[in-house]
Write an enzyme that holds these catalytic residues in place. Structure first.
Site, short mmCIF file in Angstrom:
data_model
loop_
_atom_site.label_atom_id
_atom_site.label_comp_id
_atom_site.label_asym_id
_atom_site.label_seq_id
_atom_site.Cartn_x
_atom_site.Cartn_y
_atom_site.Cartn_z
CG HIS A 1 92.87 50.16 34.99
ND1 HIS A 1 93.14 50.15 33.64
CD2 HIS A 1 93.33 51.34 35.47
CE1 HIS A 1 93.76 51.28 33.32
NE2 HIS A 1 93.90 52.01 34.41
CD GLU B 1 89.19 46.83 32.75
OE1 GLU B 1 89.45 47.55 33.74
OE2 GLU B 1 89.15 47.27 31.59
CB CYS C 1 94.04 49.90 29.04
SG CYS C 1 94.71 49.11 30.52
CB CYS D 1 92.73 45.57 31.59
SG CYS D 1 92.84 46.73 32.97
#
Lengths: 143, 143
Positions: free
Chosen positions: A52, A54, A82, A85
């Site tokens: 991801h 992040e 999410c 993260c």
């Protein structure tokens, strides 16, 4: 004003993800009003659920800072993080999180606001429509 | 029996972390009774809060399998995963999670069992004393 300026840069990252066929989420990390890391979602390209935006940005920012904590940093992300993260941002002791669109299904706040570090200040909804429109365009194209 | 066999291998990984001055957590990922990935915590060495054993093992296992989902895999970890790692295991759609020691303060279940994928079967407490003793030894040495 600063928040919009930096969210626009996160959106540029999200567009890069979009162009690569990735769920369009982008991030910039800012310290002392300077971007120290930028990233976009690469889960498909890297074949890795942990890639991801992040997560990559946390790793890159720590590398830039030479320390693993983001205690004086603001992370701008186009969509609500999410739980994975948020958990990573907790370990990083992020000072401030700014996100665009909310994610009622997969956002961390649907599970618990306590996934973030208690000292992390949160601002939600910055350029939310632009961030959300890009996501909707992506999922419409998929169908 | 299999669970103890594989948890012993996860413990070997945890000992490697211990020897490097890292919080001693180790992981193996098993598919068809074969270890396809092993990893230990490297947050200090890599200066990266995201470098938990589980995160590295997810990336390595996906790489090995050529697909990002761990739907036919069991992940053995010496200590209950944190919310970040549970969130990653959810994205990976892990079939089965086996862990040793519980972590009442930082384990995912202290926040919510729903951090894991609904289809992930969980077995807790395998060789819990050995896993927990190693953690306690580590933190005693730190003081």
């Amino acid at each position: 004003m600063d928040d919009i300026y930096f969210m626009k840069q996160a959106l540029q990252e999200a567009h890069k993800a979009f162009d690569r066929g990735e769920v369009p989420v982008g991030v910039v990390v800012v310290a002392n009003k300077r971007v120290i890391a930028r990233a976009h979602n690469l889960t498909e390209v890297l074949n890795d659920v942990t890639a991801h935006a992040e997560m990559q940005a946390i790793t890159a920012a720590a590398d830039m800072l030479g320390g693993k904590y983001l205690t004086d940093c603001t992370l701008y992300v186009t969509v609500e993080p999410c739980p994975m993260c948020a958990g990573a941002l907790r370990w990083a002791q992020l000072s401030r999180l700014v996100y665009g669109a909310t994610d009622p299904k997969r956002g961390y706040s649907s599970i618990s606001p306590f996934l973030l570090h208690p000292k992390t200040e949160v601002t939600a909804g910055v350029m939310a429509d632009d961030c959300s429109d890009l996501m909707q365009l992506f999922f419409k194209k998929l169908r």
